[in-house]
Design an enzyme around this catalytic site. Structure first.
Site, PDB file in Angstrom:
ATOM      1  N   CYS A   2       0.861  -1.173   0.000  1.00  0.00           N
ATOM      2  CA  CYS A   2       0.000   0.000   0.000  1.00  0.00           C
ATOM      3  C   CYS A   2       0.895   1.219   0.000  1.00  0.00           C
ATOM      4  O   CYS A   2       2.119   1.107   0.052  1.00  0.00           O
ATOM      5  CB  CYS A   2      -0.836   0.024   1.272  1.00  0.00           C
ATOM      6  SG  CYS A   2      -1.747  -1.504   1.524  1.00  0.00           S
ATOM      7  N   ARG A  27       1.340   1.756  -5.932  1.00  0.00           N
ATOM      8  CA  ARG A  27       1.546   0.755  -4.884  1.00  0.00           C
ATOM      9  C   ARG A  27       0.263  -0.014  -4.551  1.00  0.00           C
ATOM     10  O   ARG A  27       0.272  -0.921  -3.725  1.00  0.00           O
ATOM     11  CB  ARG A  27       2.065   1.424  -3.612  1.00  0.00           C
ATOM     12  CG  ARG A  27       3.328   2.220  -3.821  1.00  0.00           C
ATOM     13  CD  ARG A  27       3.740   2.890  -2.532  1.00  0.00           C
ATOM     14  NE  ARG A  27       4.139   1.899  -1.563  1.00  0.00           N
ATOM     15  CZ  ARG A  27       5.358   1.397  -1.458  1.00  0.00           C
ATOM     16  NH1 ARG A  27       6.302   1.804  -2.261  1.00  0.00           N
ATOM     17  NH2 ARG A  27       5.632   0.485  -0.551  1.00  0.00           N
ATOM     18  N   TRP A  79      -3.767  -1.905  -1.386  1.00  0.00           N
ATOM     19  CA  TRP A  79      -3.768  -3.115  -2.218  1.00  0.00           C
ATOM     20  C   TRP A  79      -4.090  -4.237  -1.236  1.00  0.00           C
ATOM     21  O   TRP A  79      -3.281  -4.573  -0.370  1.00  0.00           O
ATOM     22  CB  TRP A  79      -2.402  -3.322  -2.855  1.00  0.00           C
ATOM     23  CG  TRP A  79      -2.350  -4.434  -3.855  1.00  0.00           C
ATOM     24  CD1 TRP A  79      -2.782  -4.395  -5.152  1.00  0.00           C
ATOM     25  CD2 TRP A  79      -1.838  -5.754  -3.654  1.00  0.00           C
ATOM     26  NE1 TRP A  79      -2.576  -5.608  -5.755  1.00  0.00           N
ATOM     27  CE2 TRP A  79      -1.994  -6.459  -4.872  1.00  0.00           C
ATOM     28  CE3 TRP A  79      -1.271  -6.417  -2.572  1.00  0.00           C
ATOM     29  CZ2 TRP A  79      -1.597  -7.786  -5.036  1.00  0.00           C
ATOM     30  CZ3 TRP A  79      -0.874  -7.739  -2.724  1.00  0.00           C
ATOM     31  CH2 TRP A  79      -1.035  -8.407  -3.952  1.00  0.00           C
ATOM     32  N   ASN A 104       1.294   0.318   5.825  1.00  0.00           N
ATOM     33  CA  ASN A 104       1.730  -0.458   4.662  1.00  0.00           C
ATOM     34  C   ASN A 104       2.543  -1.632   5.184  1.00  0.00           C
ATOM     35  O   ASN A 104       3.507  -1.430   5.923  1.00  0.00           O
ATOM     36  CB  ASN A 104       2.594   0.407   3.735  1.00  0.00           C
ATOM     37  CG  ASN A 104       3.324  -0.430   2.694  1.00  0.00           C
ATOM     38  OD1 ASN A 104       2.783  -1.418   2.210  1.00  0.00           O
ATOM     39  ND2 ASN A 104       4.545  -0.046   2.373  1.00  0.00           N
ATOM     40  N   GLY A 105       2.135  -2.852   4.794  1.00  0.00           N
ATOM     41  CA  GLY A 105       2.886  -4.028   5.247  1.00  0.00           C
ATOM     42  C   GLY A 105       1.921  -5.130   5.642  1.00  0.00           C
ATOM     43  O   GLY A 105       0.728  -5.066   5.342  1.00  0.00           O
ATOM     44  N   GLU A 486       7.968 -12.601 -22.107  1.00  0.00           N
ATOM     45  CA  GLU A 486       7.599 -11.227 -21.765  1.00  0.00           C
ATOM     46  C   GLU A 486       6.404 -10.774 -22.618  1.00  0.00           C
ATOM     47  O   GLU A 486       5.507 -10.078 -22.127  1.00  0.00           O
ATOM     48  CB  GLU A 486       8.826 -10.312 -21.962  1.00  0.00           C
ATOM     49  CG  GLU A 486       8.576  -8.816 -21.841  1.00  0.00           C
ATOM     50  CD  GLU A 486       8.046  -8.332 -20.496  1.00  0.00           C
ATOM     51  OE1 GLU A 486       7.906  -9.146 -19.569  1.00  0.00           O
ATOM     52  OE2 GLU A 486       7.726  -7.143 -20.395  1.00  0.00           O
ATOM     53  N   LYS A 490       2.858  -9.540 -21.102  1.00  0.00           N
ATOM     54  CA  LYS A 490       2.223  -8.262 -21.458  1.00  0.00           C
ATOM     55  C   LYS A 490       0.768  -8.494 -21.829  1.00  0.00           C
ATOM     56  O   LYS A 490      -0.117  -7.786 -21.369  1.00  0.00           O
ATOM     57  CB  LYS A 490       2.935  -7.563 -22.636  1.00  0.00           C
ATOM     58  CG  LYS A 490       4.300  -6.989 -22.367  1.00  0.00           C
ATOM     59  CD  LYS A 490       4.326  -5.767 -21.478  1.00  0.00           C
ATOM     60  CE  LYS A 490       4.370  -6.112 -20.020  1.00  0.00           C
ATOM     61  NZ  LYS A 490       5.574  -6.264 -19.316  1.00  0.00           N
ATOM     62  N   GLU A 493      -1.426  -9.641 -18.716  1.00  0.00           N
ATOM     63  CA  GLU A 493      -1.668  -8.718 -17.599  1.00  0.00           C
ATOM     64  C   GLU A 493      -2.560  -7.547 -17.980  1.00  0.00           C
ATOM     65  O   GLU A 493      -3.259  -7.011 -17.125  1.00  0.00           O
ATOM     66  CB  GLU A 493      -0.372  -8.244 -16.945  1.00  0.00           C
ATOM     67  CG  GLU A 493       0.446  -7.268 -17.745  1.00  0.00           C
ATOM     68  CD  GLU A 493       1.728  -6.854 -17.031  1.00  0.00           C
ATOM     69  OE1 GLU A 493       1.706  -6.594 -15.838  1.00  0.00           O
ATOM     70  OE2 GLU A 493       2.766  -6.799 -17.721  1.00  0.00           O
ATOM     71  N   HIS A 509       6.272 -31.467 -27.186  1.00  0.00           N
ATOM     72  CA  HIS A 509       6.255 -32.303 -25.973  1.00  0.00           C
ATOM     73  C   HIS A 509       4.981 -32.087 -25.155  1.00  0.00           C
ATOM     74  O   HIS A 509       4.951 -32.412 -23.968  1.00  0.00           O
ATOM     75  CB  HIS A 509       7.488 -31.991 -25.122  1.00  0.00           C
ATOM     76  CG  HIS A 509       8.767 -32.335 -25.824  1.00  0.00           C
ATOM     77  ND1 HIS A 509       9.151 -33.632 -26.083  1.00  0.00           N
ATOM     78  CD2 HIS A 509       9.718 -31.551 -26.379  1.00  0.00           C
ATOM     79  CE1 HIS A 509      10.306 -33.636 -26.738  1.00  0.00           C
ATOM     80  NE2 HIS A 509      10.664 -32.373 -26.935  1.00  0.00           N
ATOM     81  N   LYS A 608       1.940  -1.608  -9.226  1.00  0.00           N
ATOM     82  CA  LYS A 608       3.218  -1.369  -9.907  1.00  0.00           C
ATOM     83  C   LYS A 608       4.385  -1.916  -9.103  1.00  0.00           C
ATOM     84  O   LYS A 608       5.309  -2.492  -9.643  1.00  0.00           O
ATOM     85  CB  LYS A 608       3.372   0.144 -10.153  1.00  0.00           C
ATOM     86  CG  LYS A 608       4.635   0.531 -10.898  1.00  0.00           C
ATOM     87  CD  LYS A 608       4.590   0.052 -12.327  1.00  0.00           C
ATOM     88  CE  LYS A 608       5.846   0.391 -13.104  1.00  0.00           C
ATOM     89  NZ  LYS A 608       5.955  -0.465 -14.297  1.00  0.00           N
TER      90      LYS A 608
HETATM   91  O1  M6R Z   1      10.011  -3.276  -9.885  1.00  0.00           O
HETATM   92  P1  M6R Z   1      10.443  -4.666 -10.304  1.00  0.00           P
HETATM   93  O2  M6R Z   1      11.109  -4.705 -11.622  1.00  0.00           O
HETATM   94  O3  M6R Z   1      11.210  -5.377  -9.229  1.00  0.00           O
HETATM   95  O4  M6R Z   1       9.058  -5.462 -10.456  1.00  0.00           O
HETATM   96  C1  M6R Z   1       9.037  -6.827 -10.708  1.00  0.00           C
HETATM   97  C2  M6R Z   1       7.701  -7.252 -11.271  1.00  0.00           C
HETATM   98  O5  M6R Z   1       6.676  -7.017 -10.348  1.00  0.00           O
HETATM   99  C3  M6R Z   1       7.394  -6.470 -12.556  1.00  0.00           C
HETATM  100  O6  M6R Z   1       8.425  -6.630 -13.484  1.00  0.00           O
HETATM  101  C4  M6R Z   1       6.079  -6.932 -13.189  1.00  0.00           C
HETATM  102  O7  M6R Z   1       6.164  -8.277 -13.580  1.00  0.00           O
HETATM  103  C5  M6R Z   1       5.792  -6.042 -14.375  1.00  0.00           C
HETATM  104  N1  M6R Z   1       5.248  -4.796 -13.942  1.00  0.00           N
HETATM  105  C6  M6R Z   1       4.917  -6.657 -15.367  1.00  0.00           C
HETATM  106  O8  M6R Z   1       4.770  -5.844 -16.482  1.00  0.00           O
END
Ligand code: M6R
Length: 613
Positions: A2, A27, A79, A104-105, A486, A490, A493, A509, A608
């Site tokens: 958070c 966050r 969050w 937060n935590g 990746e 994308k 998500e 396989h 994020k």
């Molecule tokens: O801030 P970070 O690079 O450590 O974050 C790691 C992942 O949470 C981050 O790369 C996440 O998978 C991406 N936002 C996805 O697009």
């Protein structure tokens, strides 16, 4: 996971709290709330407003209070971990109208504390782990303790992670903060003192900060800031002056931050490379003054990261090993929870956009305790915890990345990693000629990236064929297998289409059984030594009635037909091609999400910066 922001000032604080929450929305964005010290006609000392959903919703709910003169308040964006995102679970939490708290935590031992407090007569109004703290502080105050002592004795009972801001109705000019395991900065202002989860939230009032350490407690009272440890012994923390600017994070002409950030990639790549290459080589000292002495002794690399950053690490493994440096890559949450055989002279490289990912921070700690020799962070946020906790640092310089889906953070990580490969592997098998060739490619990278981004409308035209699909497969080989991973991440998500990546050779396989006309299969086909094998995999899909979408090098020589659409990407040298091939996949995912009408920059259930385990 958070965000918190708290302020005591001689000016009204509500506008700052709202602006601060907007900066911290990365966050978490399930629900948000504010408590202002503002005695109410019904006897309540706090005016508390909470709403489920985005900060904008909280802002509307606060419209009538815009003129509030209150000069002390605490605010939170959530969050959800313990308890759904409901009004009752939204922070700030209040005990008996007297103590208000944001957190937060995660408090691991909250259940036992909750039982004790219920026994003592406290009534809980939420399902959160947080609420135990506010009641416990209230209980300590009723025992005759001062607010600082009440917070101290409360945090001493906690197991888990916390960054908290606390107000007491009887002391309107005072806020106490405490942290352990969750980040907290204290803003030093001319007109007051402030607390937040990170500096960005407070840049409109100050650039001067104390960065608190685990166990620190801050007492802000009548403009005076006092720092102590958990035993209330005074501690000194250096003043850190932030160089961040407030401007870079604005949306400007773009519809979404993700699109803006994709378009910024050529500049971000140029910034990552600036001042780090010269002539035919990567400069010494890009990771710190003595980096070459350290790199010359290295015998192995261990990369640790999460999500997109992990995929960047997988690409880098190909590069390091190509030039003779053994390299392992592991997901941080896995790395941190097992025993390790520590290789000699092994450099731990953590990759992170935010530098606040709790699993990556935890894994670094585990690595250092296990006896790994040195640590280096490749990171985008200069003032982050990861940067502070690493021996060496290589900043990616992507600028603020606001969209939850990483784009420019990924490509700049790859560029930074390629610099690192040169800086490290020239002590192994990387010859001067090979280094010179990589440097030449790196110089061309920003322009090549711009060229691919300028073709966005072509990738947009492909998006329609995904909009009614439930699933998609992504294929790649070698250093482009992580690019397929990746690309799949994308798509899933931001469009919520289930997408999986496979090393193309694995198709036969098992996953080939999934292929039919309803399963689009995306392949990444650079013109390299693996191309012929990939072509065989493409044929296998076509033979089962599957529809292929192939992003291929201009010179890859793959034929278009009704079951195989080829999108030609600039001919590019193999070493940098992963950085170029991800761009069309980013744009494809973006345009599919647009058609599906999802919240591109803030996809459901995500945040994020992932600051919970
Ligand atoms: O801030 P970070 O690079 O450590 O974050 C790691 C992942 O949470 C981050 O790369 C996440 O998978 C991406 N936002 C996805 O697009």
């Amino acid at each position: 996971m958070c965000g918190i922001v708290c302020a005591v000032s001689d000016k009204p604080v509500l506008p700052l709290l709202i602006e601060g929450l907007k900066k911290l929305e990365y966050r978490g964005y399930d629900s948000a709330g504010v408590a202002l010290y503002d005695p109410q006609p019904d006897g309540d000392q706090f005016a508390r407003t909470r709403s489920v959903g985005r900060i904008a919703k909280l802002e509307s709910a606060l419209a009538k209070k815009q003129d509030s003169l209150s000069s002390a308040g605490i605010a939170h964006t959530r969050w959800a971990t313990h308890g759904k995102p409901t009004q009752f679970n939204t922070h700030p939490h209040v005990s008996s109208g007297k103590v208000a708290l944001v957190h937060n935590g995660i408090i691991e031992n909250y259940q036992g504390l909750r039982d004790e407090l219920i026994e003592a007569g406290y009534v809980f109004s939420s399902e959160t782990d947080t609420e135990v703290m506010v009641h416990e502080i209230h209980r300590q105050l009723s025992l005759g303790h001062d607010l600082l002592e009440a917070v101290q004795s409360t945090v001493k009972k906690l197991r888990g992670a916390y960054a908290i801001g606390v107000m007491n109705a009887d002391e309107p000019r005072r806020i106490i903060g405490a942290r352990s395991g969750s980040p907290m900065v204290v803003g030093i202002g001319d007109n007051g003192g402030y607390i937040a989860s990170d500096m960005s939230a407070l840049l409109s009032v100050t650039h001067d900060f104390y960065v608190l350490e685990d166990g620190d407690i801050v007492d802000i009272q009548d403009g005076k800031i006092t720092l102590t440890d958990i035993n209330l012994k005074p501690v000194k923390r250096a003043v850190f002056t932030s160089q961040q600017s407030d401007e870079a994070a604005k949306l400007g002409e773009y519809r979404h931050y993700m699109l803006k950030e994709i378009h910024e990639q050529h500049q971000a790549l140029a910034d990552t490379l600036e001042g780090r290459i010269s002539g035919t080589h990567v400069l010494e000292g890009i990771c710190g003054a003595d980096d070459q002495a350290l790199f010359s002794q290295l015998e192995a690399i261990q990369i640790i990261a999460c999500g997109t950053s992990y995929y960047a690490g997988l690409v880098a493994k190909h590069w390091f090993e190509k030039y003779g440096m053994p390299c392992q890559v592991e997901i941080a949450s896995e790395f941190r929870s097992r025993k390790h055989v520590v290789p000699n002279n092994c450099l731990v490289v953590t990759l992170s956009q935010s530098g606040e990912t709790i699993d990556t921070l935890g894994a670094l700690k585990v690595a250092m305790e296990a006896g790994f020799a040195h640590s280096l962070s490749v990171c985008n946020v200069p003032e982050s915890s990861l940067v502070r906790e690493s021996d060496l640092v290589l900043m990616t310089r992507a600028g603020p990345e606001i969209g939850v889906a990483s784009t420019k953070a990924f490509t700049t990580q790859l560029a930074a990693l390629l610099l690192l490969v040169c800086a490290v592997c020239r002590h192994k098998n990387l010859s001067e000629e090979q280094q010179a060739a990589i440097v030449t490619e790196l110089r061309e990278l920003p322009a090549l990236a711009a060229k691919v981004v300028s073709r966005a409308s072509e990738f947009e035209a492909l998006a329609e064929q995904f909009s009614d699909k439930q699933h998609a497969l992504f294929l790649g080989r070698g250093s482009h297998y992580p690019i397929a991973m990746e690309g799949a991440l994308k798509l899933k998500e931001i469009s919520y289409i289930h997408a999986e990546a496979y090393a193309a050779g694995e198709l036969k396989h098992g996953p080939l059984a999934l292929v039919d006309e309803n399963m689009p299969v995306v392949a990444v086909a650079p013109n390299n030594s693996l191309l012929e094998k990939l072509k065989v995999n493409i044929e296998a899909v076509k033979a089962r009635g599957g529809k292929m979408l192939v992003f291929a090098d201009e010179e890859a020589d793959i034929e278009n037909d009704k079951n195989c659409q080829i999108i030609k990407i600039t001919a590019v040298d193999n070493i940098i091609s992963p950085i170029i091939f991800i761009i069309p996949l980013q744009l494809l995912a973006y345009y599919v999400a647009l058609i599906k009408g999802t919240d591109v920059d803030k996809p459901r259930n995500l945040a994020k910066s992932v600051t919970v385990e």
